[in-house]
Motif scaffolding. Structure first.
Motif, PDB file in Angstrom:
ATOM      1  N   ILE A  47      -3.637  66.950  45.216  1.00  0.00           N
ATOM      2  CA  ILE A  47      -3.309  66.484  43.871  1.00  0.00           C
ATOM      3  C   ILE A  47      -4.555  66.431  43.014  1.00  0.00           C
ATOM      4  CG2 ILE A  47      -2.365  64.568  42.543  1.00  0.00           C
ATOM      5  CD1 ILE A  47      -0.599  63.900  44.869  1.00  0.00           C
ATOM      6  N   PHE A  48      -5.709  65.945  43.583  1.00  0.00           N
ATOM      7  CA  PHE A  48      -6.942  65.822  42.823  1.00  0.00           C
ATOM      8  C   PHE A  48      -7.726  67.122  42.895  1.00  0.00           C
ATOM      9  CE2 PHE A  48      -6.397  61.414  42.067  1.00  0.00           C
ATOM     10  CZ  PHE A  48      -5.805  60.883  43.209  1.00  0.00           C
ATOM     11  N   SER A  49      -8.477  67.388  41.844  1.00  0.00           N
ATOM     12  CA  SER A  49      -9.302  68.573  41.802  1.00  0.00           C
ATOM     13  C   SER A  49     -10.563  68.378  42.641  1.00  0.00           C
ATOM     14  CB  SER A  49      -9.683  68.899  40.357  1.00  0.00           C
ATOM     15  OG  SER A  49     -10.413  67.837  39.796  1.00  0.00           O
ATOM     16  N   SER A  50     -11.301  69.484  42.841  1.00  0.00           N
ATOM     17  CA  SER A  50     -12.505  69.413  43.660  1.00  0.00           C
ATOM     18  C   SER A  50     -13.576  68.535  43.030  1.00  0.00           C
ATOM     19  CB  SER A  50     -13.052  70.827  43.876  1.00  0.00           C
ATOM     20  OG  SER A  50     -13.343  71.434  42.620  1.00  0.00           O
ATOM     21  N   SER A  51     -13.710  68.571  41.706  1.00  0.00           N
ATOM     22  CA  SER A  51     -14.700  67.723  41.042  1.00  0.00           C
ATOM     23  C   SER A  51     -14.370  66.247  41.208  1.00  0.00           C
ATOM     24  CB  SER A  51     -14.786  68.084  39.560  1.00  0.00           C
ATOM     25  OG  SER A  51     -13.523  67.912  38.954  1.00  0.00           O
ATOM     26  N   THR A  52     -13.084  65.909  41.171  1.00  0.00           N
ATOM     27  CA  THR A  52     -12.679  64.503  41.351  1.00  0.00           C
ATOM     28  C   THR A  52     -12.969  64.039  42.772  1.00  0.00           C
ATOM     29  OG1 THR A  52     -10.944  64.870  39.723  1.00  0.00           O
ATOM     30  CG2 THR A  52     -10.786  62.895  41.059  1.00  0.00           C
ATOM     31  N   VAL A  53     -12.681  64.906  43.743  1.00  0.00           N
ATOM     32  CA  VAL A  53     -12.958  64.543  45.147  1.00  0.00           C
ATOM     33  C   VAL A  53     -14.450  64.351  45.367  1.00  0.00           C
ATOM     34  CG1 VAL A  53     -12.786  65.361  47.532  1.00  0.00           C
ATOM     35  CG2 VAL A  53     -10.874  65.678  45.954  1.00  0.00           C
ATOM     36  N   ILE A  69       0.882  77.816  36.859  1.00  0.00           N
ATOM     37  CA  ILE A  69      -0.260  77.511  37.721  1.00  0.00           C
ATOM     38  C   ILE A  69      -0.753  76.093  37.499  1.00  0.00           C
ATOM     39  CG2 ILE A  69      -2.635  78.149  38.249  1.00  0.00           C
ATOM     40  CD1 ILE A  69      -1.932  81.024  37.546  1.00  0.00           C
ATOM     41  N   GLU A  70      -1.027  75.720  36.250  1.00  0.00           N
ATOM     42  CA  GLU A  70      -1.589  74.417  35.952  1.00  0.00           C
ATOM     43  C   GLU A  70      -0.543  73.316  35.934  1.00  0.00           C
ATOM     44  OE1 GLU A  70      -3.686  74.696  32.316  1.00  0.00           O
ATOM     45  OE2 GLU A  70      -5.032  76.295  32.984  1.00  0.00           O
ATOM     46  N   GLY A  71       0.698  73.665  35.668  1.00  0.00           N
ATOM     47  CA  GLY A  71       1.735  72.638  35.572  1.00  0.00           C
ATOM     48  C   GLY A  71       2.244  72.156  36.902  1.00  0.00           C
ATOM     49  N   SER A  72       1.889  72.824  38.004  1.00  0.00           N
ATOM     50  CA  SER A  72       2.332  72.353  39.319  1.00  0.00           C
ATOM     51  C   SER A  72       1.542  71.155  39.803  1.00  0.00           C
ATOM     52  CB  SER A  72       2.224  73.494  40.336  1.00  0.00           C
ATOM     53  OG  SER A  72       0.876  73.939  40.440  1.00  0.00           O
ATOM     54  N   TYR A 103       6.736  72.637  42.626  1.00  0.00           N
ATOM     55  CA  TYR A 103       7.027  71.695  41.536  1.00  0.00           C
ATOM     56  C   TYR A 103       7.034  72.442  40.211  1.00  0.00           C
ATOM     57  CZ  TYR A 103       6.484  67.859  38.208  1.00  0.00           C
ATOM     58  OH  TYR A 103       6.642  67.009  37.151  1.00  0.00           O
ATOM     59  N   ASP A 104       8.096  72.284  39.458  1.00  0.00           N
ATOM     60  CA  ASP A 104       8.246  72.919  38.147  1.00  0.00           C
ATOM     61  C   ASP A 104       8.203  71.827  37.090  1.00  0.00           C
ATOM     62  OD1 ASP A 104       8.602  74.671  36.111  1.00  0.00           O
ATOM     63  OD2 ASP A 104      10.724  75.108  36.525  1.00  0.00           O
ATOM     64  N   VAL A 105       7.149  71.818  36.313  1.00  0.00           N
ATOM     65  CA  VAL A 105       6.974  70.752  35.331  1.00  0.00           C
ATOM     66  C   VAL A 105       7.964  70.933  34.184  1.00  0.00           C
ATOM     67  CG1 VAL A 105       5.174  72.073  34.156  1.00  0.00           C
ATOM     68  CG2 VAL A 105       5.283  69.607  33.831  1.00  0.00           C
ATOM     69  N   PRO A 106       8.608  69.841  33.730  1.00  0.00           N
ATOM     70  CA  PRO A 106       9.490  69.937  32.542  1.00  0.00           C
ATOM     71  C   PRO A 106       8.692  70.253  31.286  1.00  0.00           C
ATOM     72  CG  PRO A 106       9.979  67.959  33.843  1.00  0.00           C
ATOM     73  CD  PRO A 106       8.696  68.523  34.377  1.00  0.00           C
ATOM     74  N   ASP A 107       9.397  70.773  30.277  1.00  0.00           N
ATOM     75  CA  ASP A 107       8.723  71.172  29.041  1.00  0.00           C
ATOM     76  C   ASP A 107       8.117  69.976  28.313  1.00  0.00           C
ATOM     77  OD1 ASP A 107       9.395  73.765  29.563  1.00  0.00           O
ATOM     78  OD2 ASP A 107      11.215  73.747  28.318  1.00  0.00           O
ATOM     79  N   ASP A 108       8.853  68.855  28.264  1.00  0.00           N
ATOM     80  CA  ASP A 108       8.323  67.708  27.524  1.00  0.00           C
ATOM     81  C   ASP A 108       7.065  67.142  28.187  1.00  0.00           C
ATOM     82  OD1 ASP A 108       9.685  66.966  29.738  1.00  0.00           O
ATOM     83  OD2 ASP A 108      10.804  65.303  28.820  1.00  0.00           O
ATOM     84  N   VAL A 109       7.034  67.123  29.545  1.00  0.00           N
ATOM     85  CA  VAL A 109       5.844  66.626  30.243  1.00  0.00           C
ATOM     86  C   VAL A 109       4.672  67.578  30.041  1.00  0.00           C
ATOM     87  CG1 VAL A 109       4.900  66.014  32.497  1.00  0.00           C
ATOM     88  CG2 VAL A 109       7.261  65.429  31.937  1.00  0.00           C
TER      89      VAL A 109
END
Length: 390
Positions: free
Chosen positions: A351-357, A287-290, A296-302
């Protein structure tokens, strides 16, 4: 007529046709008593009256006064190889607790491995088999003897600290049809065996233990012993196997051992997350890594680098935080304006969260544009001051 005694605590049945009043039935709860057996003391292997304190026989050219033994010669000469051992250790019968069990980090008894210890429970060394939990300095063996930088010419003695050797060379074996089974049965008494190789044409066997301490114990316990045909075994350390497959197997085993040591040092939850055995961590990563991107599947190192960055940026518990201050680009009216109830958070769809917007929108409304002052042409001849008296 004899009365039959009923057992105490049992149910007493009553006939429904009987005129006698029914008594209250009592049930006695039976408790099982757990008897813990105490550890037995170590058995005295030989009679102390038959032990003679004699100086060691001359097996070399130089007598070392610090270790009280001869050096500079070969202990495994021909007459010594033909002499059987004076005793043999029986783990199932001789092992037990000694004074060394109360002292952490104690070494194992060398005479117990030879089957000739006369002290029994009064011995200052351990009378049992080594385990994987018995850790010693790499410069000494499980008996507390100092290792050397190189092996002896006959590959006997304590050994070397430059290589972790778990393989024993067993020579002078009387070859039979079931020789592999015989070797495995005798050497399995001293620990878990990883691999056994028997060369029937030469009467030689190579026994590899899973633990180095068990190999050290087995070398002393089976030295000058016999299998099933009254032969006198020649047990020495084995040289390095030149087979490339064996070298790769040993390197892989060392890597697995190092990985296991690191795994034990880290928290169990962190290890489970890294190895993918934590379902909650996998769901959170999905959920959070997308980062708001579909598919999008985030790599383990990232993912782990981002997690460490967030953990390092989080203030520690009990740390004082500075009060919030208005930004420099905000107007004065916004700084003193009463607090407005925050709006309901919008669902994240980018890409940006609601608080950032929300922060970016507030920033765009508070920025005021001003015309830049015109540059003066020529030298600065008149400089006005706020104070006319100057």
């Amino acid at each position: 007529m004899t009365d039959l005694a009923e057992p105490e605590g049992a149910l007493i049945p009553h006939s429904p046709d009987s005129d006698a009043p029914a008594a209250d039935t009592t049930i006695v709860k039976k408790t099982k008593k757990i008897i813990r057996r105490k550890k037995r003391p170590a058995r005295t292997q030989v009679d102390p009256s038959f032990v003679k304190s004699e100086p060691p026989p001359q097996t070399g050219t130089i007598f070392n006064i610090w270790y009280a033994k001869w050096s500079g010669g070969d202990r495994g000469d021909q007459q010594d190889l033909n002499t059987p051992a004076p005793g043999r250790c029986n783990i199932a019968r001789d092992s037990g607790y000694t004074r060394a069990d109360k002292v952490p980090g104690s070494f194992f008894c060398l005479f117990f491995a030879h089957g000739t210890c006369f002290k029994g429970p009064e011995c200052e060394y351990l009378h049992r088999l080594p385990t994987i939990h018995d850790l010693f300095n790499p410069n000494v063996d499980c008996f507390g003897r100092d290792k050397h930088s190189d092996y002896r010419d006959d590959m006997g003695g304590v050994g070397s600290f430059t290589r972790q050797n778990r393989t024993l060379y067993v020579g002078r074996i009387h070859v039979t049809d079931d020789i592999e089974e015989v070797v495995a049965r005798h050497f399995a008494e001293w620990g878990q065996i990883e691999r056994i190789r028997v060369l029937t044409g030469r009467g030689v066997a190579f026994v590899t233990y899973s633990n180095e301490a068990n190999a050290q114990f087995a070398k002393e316990a089976m030295s000058h012993q016999s299998l099933d045909n009254n032969e006198v075994l020649n047990v020495r350390w084995a040289t390095a196997d030149p087979n490339p497959m064996a070298q790769k197997r040993e390197a892989r085993r060392l890597e697995e051992q190092a990985a296991e040591a690191v795994r034990r040092a880290l928290p169990a939850a962190f290890v489970a997350e890294i190895e993918g055995r934590d379902p909650e961590a996998k769901k959170r990563k999905k959920i959070e890594g997308s980062f708001g991107l579909d598919g999008y599947d985030v790599p383990d190192d990232v993912w782990h680098a981002r997690t460490r960055q967030l953990e390092s940026s989080t203030p520690a518990a009990g740390q004082l935080e500075a009060p919030e201050q208005p930004l420099m680009i905000e107007s004065a009216t916004s700084a003193v304006a009463p607090a407005v109830a925050p709006a309901a958070p919008e669902p994240e769809s980018g890409i940006f969260s609601s608080s950032t917007v929300a922060a970016l929108r507030g920033l765009a409304g508070n920025v005021t544009t001003q015309t830049a002052p015109k540059k003066s042409s020529g030298p600065l001849v008149a400089y006005g001051s706020d104070d006319d008296s100057d």
